[in-house]
Write an enzyme that holds these catalytic residues in place. Structure first.
Site, mmCIF file in Angstrom:
data_model
loop_
_atom_site.group_PDB
_atom_site.id
_atom_site.type_symbol
_atom_site.label_atom_id
_atom_site.label_comp_id
_atom_site.label_asym_id
_atom_site.label_seq_id
_atom_site.Cartn_x
_atom_site.Cartn_y
_atom_site.Cartn_z
ATOM 1 N N CYS A 109 8.898 -3.917 0.445
ATOM 2 C CA CYS A 109 9.205 -2.665 -0.238
ATOM 3 C C CYS A 109 10.182 -3.009 -1.350
ATOM 4 O O CYS A 109 11.266 -3.529 -1.080
ATOM 5 C CB CYS A 109 9.848 -1.696 0.757
ATOM 6 S SG CYS A 109 10.455 -0.186 -0.008
ATOM 7 N N ASN A 110 9.776 -2.750 -2.573
ATOM 8 C CA ASN A 110 10.647 -3.081 -3.706
ATOM 9 C C ASN A 110 11.916 -2.243 -3.700
ATOM 10 O O ASN A 110 12.997 -2.731 -4.034
ATOM 11 C CB ASN A 110 9.899 -2.837 -5.011
ATOM 12 C CG ASN A 110 8.781 -3.818 -5.229
ATOM 13 O OD1 ASN A 110 8.944 -4.818 -5.920
ATOM 14 N ND2 ASN A 110 7.634 -3.569 -4.630
ATOM 15 N N THR A 111 11.781 -0.977 -3.314
ATOM 16 C CA THR A 111 12.931 -0.074 -3.335
ATOM 17 C C THR A 111 13.993 -0.563 -2.363
ATOM 18 O O THR A 111 15.186 -0.619 -2.672
ATOM 19 C CB THR A 111 12.470 1.355 -2.981
ATOM 20 O OG1 THR A 111 11.323 1.670 -3.780
ATOM 21 C CG2 THR A 111 13.552 2.364 -3.214
ATOM 22 N N ASP A 160 7.907 -1.309 5.223
ATOM 23 C CA ASP A 160 7.823 -0.539 3.980
ATOM 24 C C ASP A 160 8.052 0.927 4.347
ATOM 25 O O ASP A 160 8.117 1.284 5.531
ATOM 26 C CB ASP A 160 6.437 -0.723 3.336
ATOM 27 C CG ASP A 160 6.273 0.069 2.046
ATOM 28 O OD1 ASP A 160 7.209 0.090 1.234
ATOM 29 O OD2 ASP A 160 5.208 0.693 1.851
ATOM 30 N N SER A 161 8.090 1.782 3.321
ATOM 31 C CA SER A 161 8.201 3.221 3.583
ATOM 32 C C SER A 161 6.886 3.793 4.108
ATOM 33 O O SER A 161 6.886 4.875 4.690
ATOM 34 C CB SER A 161 8.591 3.942 2.293
ATOM 35 O OG SER A 161 7.601 3.704 1.313
ATOM 36 N N GLU A 210 -0.085 7.660 -0.633
ATOM 37 C CA GLU A 210 0.080 7.970 0.798
ATOM 38 C C GLU A 210 -0.923 9.047 1.236
ATOM 39 O O GLU A 210 -1.360 9.062 2.384
ATOM 40 C CB GLU A 210 1.511 8.444 1.087
ATOM 41 C CG GLU A 210 2.535 7.328 1.137
ATOM 42 C CD GLU A 210 2.395 6.399 2.351
ATOM 43 O OE1 GLU A 210 2.098 6.875 3.453
ATOM 44 O OE2 GLU A 210 2.599 5.172 2.177
ATOM 45 N N CYS A 225 6.112 -2.016 -7.015
ATOM 46 C CA CYS A 225 6.101 -1.154 -5.830
ATOM 47 C C CYS A 225 4.884 -1.599 -5.027
ATOM 48 O O CYS A 225 3.792 -1.742 -5.591
ATOM 49 C CB CYS A 225 5.968 0.311 -6.239
ATOM 50 S SG CYS A 225 5.676 1.418 -4.839
#
Ligand code: DGL
Length: 270
Positions: free
Chosen positions: A76-78, A13-14, A155, A187
């Site tokens: 990660c959806n993005t 993921d990010s 975050e 997300c």
């Protein structure tokens, strides 16, 4: 390198969001060893261009290849929406995302066929959920809403209170007015805000976190590939492109106490 089925699964993921998927992977696939990568030097992905998101995903796949993983989950959806259509066909390792599982689950849950989706700007602009839902059931009506303020807050460790309720109110009120009975958390960071989301939408709206359905789909896919691990060999591993200390602090709140290592992800690519 030994039998492929005993190799780890790579999850990325990010940032901390993919840990919501790791939680379900540990429940549903307890014999699998997990290597997690959080791209914390480049979070949030949500406002980035498709080209950047594709490039990041290529680097992460190459990093996992070097680690000898047998299967990758874009938690990660993005990245699932923007990168996987390009990267999956060229990936040397089988890779899956989170969108199909989330769409399936939402259609199991909705009665009035009015489904809301919240996600990053990039995910919403891609309409990946709307396409997936409409392909599965053309009678569904999908209402999408980008929530760009949420990932930076999450975050930074803000998971409750007015600091998250205020932007959530702004994002969710227009969806509530559309009479949705189901909301997809599109997300992987958003399940951290589940309590506030449910409180704002009330008990009549079912909240779908695609993470559990993703872990179940991963179990099926590993089975089809004959890659189920027979026993868990070794500890899970956690890697980030940014500061390991702040990632460790966030993940410790979720009960993850493993060592976190820094990786220069830019030196990898497929
Ligand atoms: N958690 C990610 C997602 O599911 C990325 C969020 C971001 O970095 O903007 O979309």
């Amino acid at each position: 390198m030994g039998e492929a089925r005993q190799h780890p699964i790579g999850v990325y993921d990010s940032g901390v969001g993919g840990l919501t998927v790791v939680h379900w992977l540990r429940e549903i696939l307890p014999k699998e060893r997990i290597l997690y990568f959080g791209d914390t030097a480049r979070v949030p992905y949500g406002g980035r261009t498709p080209g950047e998101i594709i490039e990041f995903s290529r680097q992460i796949v190459a990093f996992f290849q070097k680690q000898g993983v047998k299967f990758i989950i874009a938690a990660c959806n993005t990245s699932s929406a923007l990168a996987l259509p390009v990267v999956a066909p060229i990936s040397p390792i089988p890779i899956m995302g989170v969108i199909g599982a989330g769409a399936h689950r939402a259609l199991e849950v909705t009665s009035n066929k009015k489904v809301g989706v919240i996600g990053t700007e990039a995910t919403v602009e891609s309409h990946a959920y709307a396409y997936a839902l409409e392909e599965l059931d053309p009678s569904v009506t999908v209402y999408e809403r980008a929530c760009p303020r949420l990932v930076p807050l999450i975050e930074a460790g803000h998971w409750e209170g007015e600091v998250v309720r205020e932007p959530l109110r702004q994002y969710l009120t227009p969806l509530a007015k559309q009479d949705i009975d189901t909301l997809i958390l599109g997300c992987t960071h958003y399940p951290f805000l589940l309590g506030s989301v449910q409180e704002l939408l009330g008990p009549k709206v079912e909240i779908v976190d695609p993470a559990e359905a993703t872990a179940k789909e991963a179990r099926e896919k590993l089975g089809e590939l004959d890659l189920w691990s027979l026993e868990k060999l070794g500890e899970d591993g956690y890697f980030v492109s940014g500061d390991p200390i702040s990632f460790r602090a966030s993940s410790a709140r979720l009960g993850y106490t493993h060592r976190v290592e820094h990786v220069d992800i830019t030196k990898y690519t497929i």
